[in-house]
Design a protein around this motif. Sequence first.
Motif, PDB file in Angstrom:
ATOM      1  N   PRO A 314      40.379  42.228  38.275  1.00 20.00           N
ATOM      2  CA  PRO A 314      39.477  41.319  37.072  1.00 20.00           C
ATOM      3  C   PRO A 314      37.955  41.780  37.709  1.00 20.00           C
ATOM      4  O   PRO A 314      37.480  41.149  36.515  1.00 20.00           O
ATOM      5  CB  PRO A 314      39.811  40.072  36.915  1.00 20.00           C
ATOM      6  CG  PRO A 314      41.073  39.730  38.121  1.00 20.00           C
ATOM      7  CD  PRO A 314      40.600  41.497  38.963  1.00 20.00           C
ATOM      8  N   ARG A 315      37.503  41.101  38.971  1.00 19.16           N
ATOM      9  CA  ARG A 315      36.141  40.859  39.333  1.00 19.16           C
ATOM     10  C   ARG A 315      35.083  41.961  39.059  1.00 19.16           C
ATOM     11  O   ARG A 315      34.687  41.847  38.533  1.00 19.16           O
ATOM     12  CB  ARG A 315      36.057  40.811  41.293  1.00 19.16           C
ATOM     13  CG  ARG A 315      37.019  39.144  41.547  1.00 19.16           C
ATOM     14  CD  ARG A 315      36.099  38.569  42.530  1.00 19.16           C
ATOM     15  NE  ARG A 315      36.812  37.917  42.911  1.00 19.16           N
ATOM     16  CZ  ARG A 315      36.522  37.264  44.380  1.00 19.16           C
ATOM     17  NH1 ARG A 315      35.196  37.269  44.517  1.00 19.16           N
ATOM     18  NH2 ARG A 315      36.844  36.093  44.480  1.00 19.16           N
ATOM     19  N   ARG A 317      36.074  44.600  36.400  1.00 19.62           N
ATOM     20  CA  ARG A 317      36.294  43.871  35.115  1.00 19.62           C
ATOM     21  C   ARG A 317      35.422  42.946  34.280  1.00 19.62           C
ATOM     22  O   ARG A 317      33.958  43.674  32.952  1.00 19.62           O
ATOM     23  CB  ARG A 317      37.698  43.823  34.733  1.00 19.62           C
ATOM     24  CG  ARG A 317      38.836  44.965  34.356  1.00 19.62           C
ATOM     25  CD  ARG A 317      39.856  44.725  33.272  1.00 19.62           C
ATOM     26  NE  ARG A 317      40.111  43.063  33.186  1.00 19.62           N
ATOM     27  CZ  ARG A 317      40.766  43.586  34.636  1.00 19.62           C
ATOM     28  NH1 ARG A 317      41.444  44.266  35.098  1.00 19.62           N
ATOM     29  NH2 ARG A 317      41.731  42.624  34.125  1.00 19.62           N
ATOM     30  N   LYS A 318      35.139  42.105  35.022  1.00 17.89           N
ATOM     31  CA  LYS A 318      34.193  40.570  35.190  1.00 17.89           C
ATOM     32  C   LYS A 318      32.645  40.776  35.572  1.00 17.89           C
ATOM     33  O   LYS A 318      31.579  40.103  35.159  1.00 17.89           O
ATOM     34  CB  LYS A 318      33.992  39.902  35.095  1.00 17.89           C
ATOM     35  CG  LYS A 318      35.845  39.224  35.031  1.00 17.89           C
ATOM     36  CD  LYS A 318      36.602  38.456  33.651  1.00 17.89           C
ATOM     37  CE  LYS A 318      37.429  38.195  32.937  1.00 17.89           C
ATOM     38  NZ  LYS A 318      37.444  37.523  31.671  1.00 17.89           N
TER      39      LYS A 318
END
Lengths: 322, 249
Positions: A314-315, A317-318
């Motif tokens: 997710p890092r 992605r964000k």
Amino acid sequence: MTVKWIGKRMMMGIIVLLIVSFLSFFIMHAAPGDPAAAFYGGNAQTLNAAEKERISRVFSLDRPVIAQYGTWLAETVKGNLGVSYKEGRPVSTILMERLPNTLLLFGVTLFFISIGSIWLGTTAGMKEGSLWDKGLSTVSIVTSSIPAFWLGILFISFFAVKLGVLPSSGTGDIGGEGGFVDKLRYLFMPAAVIILTHVGIYARFLQESIKVESRNYYVTVARANGVAEQVIRKGILRNASIPYLNYIGMTIPSFVGGSIIVESLFSWSGLGQLTVKAVVTKDFPLLMGGILLTGLIVVVSLFVIDLITYSLNPRLRKGDVR
Amino acid sequence: MLSVRQLSIDIDGKSIVRNSSFSVPLGKITSIIGESGSGKSMTVSALLGILPPGAKATGQALFNGKNLLTVSDKEMTEIRKIHLFTIFQDAANSFNPSVKMRHQLYEFSGRKMGDTIEEFRVKMEGILDDLGLASEIMEQYPFELSGGMLQRCMIACALYMEPTLLIADEPTSALDMVLQKEFIGLLKRLNEQHGTTILLITHDLDIVAEAAHDMVVMRHGEVVETGSVAEVFDCPKHPYTKLLLDSRF
Ligand SMILES: Nc1ncnc2c1ncn2[C@@H]1O[C@H](COP(=O)(O)OP(=O)(O)OP(=O)(O)O)[C@@H](O)[C@H]1O
Ligand SMILES: [Mg+2]
């Protein structure tokens, strides 16, 4: 965010292919031997200097290499890979005949290596200090240091020569019905050689990253608070798979390189074997086509791996880089 | 509630904690205070059965009549799941960075009590709201939240669980002064409103004075003094305790 990321990756893939093709083109031209002579094959020594020059002019071989590369690139982008010197057929036709065999070998080996290494690596990594843990550490070093061609020869002499149960080379029986089962018999040995020489080292890498991940603070916190063990393991495996995927990505080029040797050894009629033949016969258009398509397979695999990593992290992605 | 007798911890032959005895009475906040390296966290690890490899704990730690040092793995899992809740020192690293808070909070609370996702969502949103956290954090990842928010998420789980015993190991050392005060307030509220027994580890006397009923003083792996906070503050017996109290003013 995601669209931008995919666009960036695709650009990088195209740049990689450009560099690979450019380098191969130049190395090819720097290699000793005359392409004009190569075109004539066995009769080359009967050519006199004037005839050689004429051939060179007709095929534009007298132009600067960079100009030749430019022409090749322009035609390639249009989908024209040229005609094989040796076979006189379009390169793209020949490549397409070989591609399914290579994809089959590549797909089957990568599939079993993934399944096998995930299973072994997880079993060993989750039980630090166990027999599995120590056993895999040793076995992986042994199996990964066995040269594939040596194991291949061993296999051939055992299964094909001694027992006579498996065919030693090729992709299908000449007189056979050419069915799927027949193909599997031929696939078995080259695939087994690649799988056996790779699965240990990939498993070992996953095992180590699971062990590192398990030492994390959050694992202790979850365990101390009675979070279900399979939930904790799922979380560990998810995070540990990111370095594992990176490792697969990093080794994909050499993995493909290794497959070329195995293809040649077993006369598996794929791209690798074709490319090696093209080198020997100085069939430049075919060689360039083979390299380009192999490069494309590598680039696409890396893209898929990146995509999986991206979805797991997710890092990324964000866009967080803390 | 919890009674520790003659607890000793060795790591690879090195003595970390020696013959420590103290108790945590039901419904009270008991604080262990001691300088860095005095063995506070190791004591907690021994109680929870999460000592590092190579460590050995001897003695007794009776929790509801069961010795935590000798119970079977199965019983320990059950105790951790239902009866105990532990808030650790480093909140920022207490959650898996790549899993959404909603899943992690559920695993830390609702799941353990057999609640469905829906029951969990309703109850947890109420608790979060109470703690001044928007319910949107459920859809976020740990790295998107601050240390203080994550620490409050942990206490939200404790509020949800209402454990028999809440252990908090230096829960505020990573927080700034304002958040620290707020957090201590939350602990007191949990104790007063729900009657939760709390074991609070700290090296800050102000926190002891503010929150605890009873205190245990540790130094170099030994318990040097125990008693009610009022008693110890009024007439400390051990020279180290006196030193601690003197340096406070
Ligand atoms: N894994 C380990 N292996 C060996 N010794 C350790 C290990 N962890 C901690 N220790 C030692 O155990 C002693 C007690 O450590 P502990 O973490 O319990 O201290 P603490 O009172 O919690 O300190 P702090 O206030 O800094 O958290 C220390 O002297 C430390 O060096
Ligand atoms: Mg500590």
